[in-house]
Design an enzyme around this catalytic site. Structure first.
Site, PDB file in Angstrom:
ATOM      1  N   ASP A  49      -5.526   9.108 -66.190  1.00  0.00           N
ATOM      2  CA  ASP A  49      -5.969  10.450 -65.923  1.00  0.00           C
ATOM      3  C   ASP A  49      -5.040  11.420 -67.026  1.00  0.00           C
ATOM      4  O   ASP A  49      -5.960  12.560 -67.217  1.00  0.00           O
ATOM      5  CB  ASP A  49      -5.571  10.900 -64.444  1.00  0.00           C
ATOM      6  CG  ASP A  49      -6.570  10.597 -63.543  1.00  0.00           C
ATOM      7  OD1 ASP A  49      -7.552   9.607 -63.848  1.00  0.00           O
ATOM      8  OD2 ASP A  49      -6.651  10.856 -62.425  1.00  0.00           O
ATOM      9  N   ASN A  94     -12.478   8.967 -64.977  1.00  0.00           N
ATOM     10  CA  ASN A  94     -12.626   9.312 -63.561  1.00  0.00           C
ATOM     11  C   ASN A  94     -11.671  10.646 -63.174  1.00  0.00           C
ATOM     12  O   ASN A  94     -11.280  10.299 -61.871  1.00  0.00           O
ATOM     13  CB  ASN A  94     -12.696   8.178 -62.608  1.00  0.00           C
ATOM     14  CG  ASN A  94     -13.422   8.610 -61.217  1.00  0.00           C
ATOM     15  OD1 ASN A  94     -13.983   9.737 -60.956  1.00  0.00           O
ATOM     16  ND2 ASN A  94     -13.462   7.693 -60.229  1.00  0.00           N
ATOM     17  N   ASP A 314      -5.247  12.771 -49.859  1.00  0.00           N
ATOM     18  CA  ASP A 314      -4.800  11.435 -50.627  1.00  0.00           C
ATOM     19  C   ASP A 314      -3.960  10.589 -49.924  1.00  0.00           C
ATOM     20  O   ASP A 314      -4.044   9.408 -49.514  1.00  0.00           O
ATOM     21  CB  ASP A 314      -4.319  11.782 -52.138  1.00  0.00           C
ATOM     22  CG  ASP A 314      -5.218  12.628 -53.046  1.00  0.00           C
ATOM     23  OD1 ASP A 314      -6.746  12.431 -52.520  1.00  0.00           O
ATOM     24  OD2 ASP A 314      -4.944  12.922 -54.049  1.00  0.00           O
ATOM     25  N   GLU A 342     -12.844   8.601 -55.789  1.00  0.00           N
ATOM     26  CA  GLU A 342     -12.923   7.603 -56.520  1.00  0.00           C
ATOM     27  C   GLU A 342     -13.953   6.624 -56.043  1.00  0.00           C
ATOM     28  O   GLU A 342     -14.899   5.738 -56.979  1.00  0.00           O
ATOM     29  CB  GLU A 342     -11.563   6.762 -56.954  1.00  0.00           C
ATOM     30  CG  GLU A 342     -10.694   7.454 -57.939  1.00  0.00           C
ATOM     31  CD  GLU A 342     -10.028   8.719 -57.208  1.00  0.00           C
ATOM     32  OE1 GLU A 342     -10.605   9.284 -56.501  1.00  0.00           O
ATOM     33  OE2 GLU A 342      -8.849   9.146 -57.929  1.00  0.00           O
ATOM     34  N   HIS A 386      -7.793   3.102 -57.322  1.00  0.00           N
ATOM     35  CA  HIS A 386      -6.127   3.161 -57.442  1.00  0.00           C
ATOM     36  C   HIS A 386      -5.552   3.277 -55.936  1.00  0.00           C
ATOM     37  O   HIS A 386      -4.609   2.270 -55.668  1.00  0.00           O
ATOM     38  CB  HIS A 386      -5.488   4.153 -58.373  1.00  0.00           C
ATOM     39  CG  HIS A 386      -5.807   5.508 -57.851  1.00  0.00           C
ATOM     40  ND1 HIS A 386      -4.832   6.555 -58.113  1.00  0.00           N
ATOM     41  CD2 HIS A 386      -6.853   6.358 -57.498  1.00  0.00           C
ATOM     42  CE1 HIS A 386      -5.544   7.728 -57.795  1.00  0.00           C
ATOM     43  NE2 HIS A 386      -6.644   7.528 -57.355  1.00  0.00           N
ATOM     44  N   ARG A 387      -5.938   4.075 -55.161  1.00  0.00           N
ATOM     45  CA  ARG A 387      -5.380   4.276 -53.752  1.00  0.00           C
ATOM     46  C   ARG A 387      -5.777   3.137 -52.799  1.00  0.00           C
ATOM     47  O   ARG A 387      -4.717   2.906 -51.939  1.00  0.00           O
ATOM     48  CB  ARG A 387      -5.562   5.700 -53.125  1.00  0.00           C
ATOM     49  CG  ARG A 387      -5.270   6.652 -54.010  1.00  0.00           C
ATOM     50  CD  ARG A 387      -4.832   8.053 -53.343  1.00  0.00           C
ATOM     51  NE  ARG A 387      -4.859   9.184 -54.408  1.00  0.00           N
ATOM     52  CZ  ARG A 387      -3.697   9.154 -55.116  1.00  0.00           C
ATOM     53  NH1 ARG A 387      -2.489   8.573 -54.900  1.00  0.00           N
ATOM     54  NH2 ARG A 387      -3.605  10.089 -56.101  1.00  0.00           N
ATOM     55  N   LYS A 412      -5.016   4.369 -62.998  1.00  0.00           N
ATOM     56  CA  LYS A 412      -5.340   5.818 -62.790  1.00  0.00           C
ATOM     57  C   LYS A 412      -4.156   6.861 -62.807  1.00  0.00           C
ATOM     58  O   LYS A 412      -4.208   7.779 -63.305  1.00  0.00           O
ATOM     59  CB  LYS A 412      -6.374   6.109 -61.973  1.00  0.00           C
ATOM     60  CG  LYS A 412      -7.012   7.515 -61.866  1.00  0.00           C
ATOM     61  CD  LYS A 412      -8.171   7.593 -60.815  1.00  0.00           C
ATOM     62  CE  LYS A 412      -8.925   8.666 -61.003  1.00  0.00           C
ATOM     63  NZ  LYS A 412      -8.411   9.855 -60.612  1.00  0.00           N
TER      64      LYS A 412
HETATM   65  O1  LIG Z   1      -6.155  19.558 -57.417  1.00  0.00           O
HETATM   66  C1  LIG Z   1      -5.665  18.371 -57.432  1.00  0.00           C
HETATM   67  O2  LIG Z   1      -4.972  18.141 -58.242  1.00  0.00           O
HETATM   68  C2  LIG Z   1      -6.275  17.484 -56.575  1.00  0.00           C
HETATM   69  C3  LIG Z   1      -7.180  18.102 -55.269  1.00  0.00           C
HETATM   70  C4  LIG Z   1      -7.601  16.889 -54.290  1.00  0.00           C
HETATM   71  O3  LIG Z   1      -8.619  16.935 -54.566  1.00  0.00           O
HETATM   72  P1  LIG Z   1      -9.896  17.847 -53.599  1.00  0.00           P
HETATM   73  O4  LIG Z   1      -9.423  19.401 -53.897  1.00  0.00           O
HETATM   74  O5  LIG Z   1     -11.254  17.362 -54.555  1.00  0.00           O
HETATM   75  O6  LIG Z   1      -9.772  17.147 -52.110  1.00  0.00           O
HETATM   76  C5  LIG Z   1      -6.883  15.609 -54.346  1.00  0.00           C
HETATM   77  O7  LIG Z   1      -7.649  14.881 -53.703  1.00  0.00           O
HETATM   78  C6  LIG Z   1      -6.882  15.218 -56.188  1.00  0.00           C
HETATM   79  O8  LIG Z   1      -6.402  13.765 -56.008  1.00  0.00           O
HETATM   80  C7  LIG Z   1      -6.185  16.030 -56.832  1.00  0.00           C
HETATM   81  C1  LIG Z   2      -8.818  12.175 -55.615  1.00  0.00           C
HETATM   82  C2  LIG Z   2      -8.415  11.663 -56.594  1.00  0.00           C
HETATM   83  O1  LIG Z   2      -8.178  11.830 -57.964  1.00  0.00           O
HETATM   84  P1  LIG Z   2      -9.029  12.864 -58.789  1.00  0.00           P
HETATM   85  O2  LIG Z   2      -7.934  13.752 -59.337  1.00  0.00           O
HETATM   86  O3  LIG Z   2      -9.988  12.294 -59.678  1.00  0.00           O
HETATM   87  O4  LIG Z   2      -9.997  14.004 -58.226  1.00  0.00           O
HETATM   88  C3  LIG Z   2      -6.960  11.010 -56.307  1.00  0.00           C
HETATM   89  O5  LIG Z   2      -6.174  10.541 -57.031  1.00  0.00           O
HETATM   90  O6  LIG Z   2      -6.806  10.373 -55.189  1.00  0.00           O
END
Ligand SMILES: O=C(O)C1=C[C@@H](OP(=O)(O)O)[C@@H](O)[C@H](O)C1
Ligand SMILES: C=C(OP(=O)(O)O)C(=O)O
Length: 428
Positions: A49, A94, A314, A342, A386-387, A412
Site C-alpha cells: 500500500d 488495492n 479492521d 479487500e 491480508h487480514r 498489503k
Molecule cells: O483511513 C484509514 O486509514 C482507514 C480507514 C478504514 O476504512 P473505512 O473508513 O473505509 O472503514 C480502515 O478500514 C482502513 O483500513 C484504513
Molecule cells: C480496509 C483496509 O484497507 P484500505 O486502506 O485499502 O481500505 C484494511 O487494511 O483492512
C-alpha cells in the site's frame, strides 16, 4: 497457489516491534509531499500500500530519498499542489488510503490524471467522495462504472464553499476531503450526511494535519470547518507509530496462548483508534498491560463479548477469529462496511470460520460466532485479503494446525507477518 501449513502451536512468547502504521504512513507521505519544506519520515511501513503511494508521488514529480530498508523517507515538499500536469497511469493496487486521498489531491493540481487499481479496487466505491468534490469545482470522470475507479481527473484547483459528504460507507472519503480542503481557494465547510463510520480514522487525519500546521474545528463530527488558502508546513521529522491493526494478531495470540506478548511501537499514547482492540480483548478476559508505547497481552479465561465494532473495523476481524477460543457467543455489530473492503469480509470470515468448525451467523451488518470451537484442520482461502490470512494464523493454536492459502497477500500491510509469527511461537 502457494500454501503455508502451520503445525499446531503450543505457545507464544516474546516481544515484537510492530511495523509502521499503514494509515499514518500514507497520510504523512501525502502531506509531506504537498508541504512547504522537507520532512524526514521514520519507521515508515514498507508494504504494497505504501509502495503504491510512493510510486504515484514520484510519477507526480515529488522527489524523495528512501533508505535501503525503505523505512526512512526524506520528502522534499512541493509547497502546494503537485506540479506535474500529466500522469495517466497511476496504479494504486488495492490501497484505499492511496486511492481516496490521491483522487482528492489531484483535483488541486492543473492537468490530466488517471487513477487505476486491481480488479477489487474497481468494486470499491468512491462516488461519495467525487460527489463532494464536484461542487468545489472538481472534474472527475468514471472510466468504467459510475461511482467506482478507474478515474480520470482533470484538475484545475478547488474553490471554497459548503459541501455535504456521505459518511456511512467509508471514513476515507471525509479524510480525503479534509486533507485537500486547506488548499482550496476559499474556506470549506463540510457537513456529514448520515452516520459517520470508522470515526477514529478521522482523528488520525486531524492529528496528522495538525502536525503539518493545519487545525480543523468540528462540531461532534457533524460539521467540519477548514480555512482555505493554506500551505502545509513540513514538521521536520515525523515518526510513524507502529500499526495498531497489525498489533492485534500478536495481542490476540498472547491472550490465547501466552506466555506473554509485548508489542512495542504502539501504546496508550497512540493516535490510532485500533489500539482500542486491546480493550475489547480485555473485555473478553485477556490480561492487558498498557505503556505509552507498548501493550502486553497475557492469557485469561476468554469469554464471548457482544460489542459495536464500528470504531475498529479492521481489528474487529481479529476478535471474530479469537472468538473460537472463547466460552460462549461473540457478537460483532455495526460492521456493514466489512463488505466493501479487500473482499466481502463478512461473507469471507463466516465461510472460513465454518470451515474450521465454528457455528457462525452472518447478518447484513453483524457476525455471531459460537465458542469455544473444537478446531478442525482446514485450508483457509484468503481472498487476496491480508487480514483474513493474519486472522486465521490464530487457528494454529488449536490442536489441528491450519493451512493458509496464498499467505503472501499479507504484503498489503505486513510482508513479514508469518516470519514474525514463526519467531515468537513454539510448536507442540
Ligand atoms: O483511513 C484509514 O486509514 C482507514 C480507514 C478504514 O476504512 P473505512 O473508513 O473505509 O472503514 C480502515 O478500514 C482502513 O483500513 C484504513
Ligand atoms: C480496509 C483496509 O484497507 P484500505 O486502506 O485499502 O481500505 C484494511 O487494511 O483492512
Amino acid at each position: 497457489m502457494k500454501q503455508l501449513s502451520l503445525a499446531p502451536i503450543a505457545s507464544i512468547n516474546g516481544e515484537i516491534n510492530i511495523p509502521g502504521s499503514k494509515s499514518i504512513s500514507n497520510r504523512a507521505l501525502l502531506l509531506a509531499a504537498m508541504a512547504q519544506g522537507q520532512t524526514t519520515l521514520t519507521n515508515l511501513l514498507d508494504s504494497d500500500d505504501i509502495r503504491h503511494m510512493l510510486n504515484a508521488l514520484s510519477q507526480l514529480g515529488v522527489s524523495y530519498q528512501l533508505s535501503d530498508d525503505k523505512r526512512t523517507c526524506v520528502v522534499d515538499g512541493v509547497g502546494g499542489a503537485f506540479q506535474s500536469n500529466k500522469a495517466l497511469n497511476l496504479f494504486l493496487g488495492n490501497a484505499g488510503t492511496a486511492m481516496r486521498p490521491l483522487c482528492a489531491a489531484l483535483t488541486l493540481a492543473h492537468g490530466e490524471f488517471e487513477l487505476t487499481g486491481e480488479p477489487r479496487m474497481e468494486e470499491r466505491p468512491i462516488g461519495d467522495l467525487v460527489d463532494a468534490l464536484l461542487p468545489l469545482g472538481a472534474e472527475v470522470e468514471y472510466l468504467k462504472n459510475p461511482g467506482f475507479p478507474p478515474l480520470k481527473i482533470s484538475g484545475s484547483g478547488l474553490n471554497g464553499g459548503e459541501v455535504s459528504i456521505a459518511g456511512d460507507l467509508s471514513s476515507q472519503f471525509l479524510t480525503a476531503l479534509l486533507m485537500v480542503a486547506p488548499m482550496a481557494k476559499g474556506d470549506v465547510t463540510i457537513r456529514i450526511k448520515g452516520e459517520l463510520v470508522s470515526k477514529p480514522y478521522i482523528d488520525i487525519t486531524l492529528a496528522i494535519m495538525a502536525r503539518f500546521g493545519v487545525e480543523v474545528s468540528h462540531d461532534n463530527y457533524q460539521v467540519f470547518e477548514v480555512k482555505g488558502n493554506q500551505t502545509y508546513q513540513a514538521p521536520g521529522t515525523f515518526l510513524v507509530e507502529g500499526d495498531a491493526s497489525s498489533a492485534s494478531y500478536f495481542l490476540a495470540a498472547g491472550a490465547i496462548a501466552g506466555g506473554e506478548v509485548k508489542v512495542t511501537g504502539v501504546g496508550k499514547a497512540a493516535i490510532q483508534g485500533d489500539v482500542k482492540f486491546a480493550d475489547a480483548l480485555a473485555a473478553m478476559g485477556a490480561d492487558i498491560e498498557w505503556g505509552d508505547d507498548y501493550i502486553i497481552a497475557r492469557p485469561g479465561v476468554l469469554k464471548g463479548i457482544d460489542m459495536d465494532m464500528n470504531h475498529i473495523p479492521d481489528a474487529a476481524m481479529t476478535i471474530a477469529a479469537a472468538a473460537v477460543f472463547a466460552e460462549g457467543e461473540t457478537v460483532l455489530r455495526n460492521i456493514y462496511n466489512w463488505r466493501i473492503k479487500e473482499t466481502d469480509r463478512l461473507a469471507a470470515m463466516a465461510c472460513e470460520l465454518k470451515k474450521v468448525g465454528a457455528v457462525v451467523e452472518e447478518g447484513h451488518d453483524y457476525i455471531k460466532v459460537q465458542g469455544p470451537v473444537d478446531l478442525a484442520k482446514a485450508d483457509i482461502d484468503t481472498y487476496n485479503d491480508h487480514r483474513i490470512a493474519m486472522c486465521f494464523s490464530l487457528m494454529a493454536f488449536g490442536k489441528a494446525g491450519v493451512v493458509i492459502n496464498d499467505p503472501d497477500c499479507t504484503s498489503k500491510t505486513f510482508p513479514t507477518y508469518f516470519e514474525e509469527f514463526d519467531r515468537l511461537t513454539s510448536n507442540r
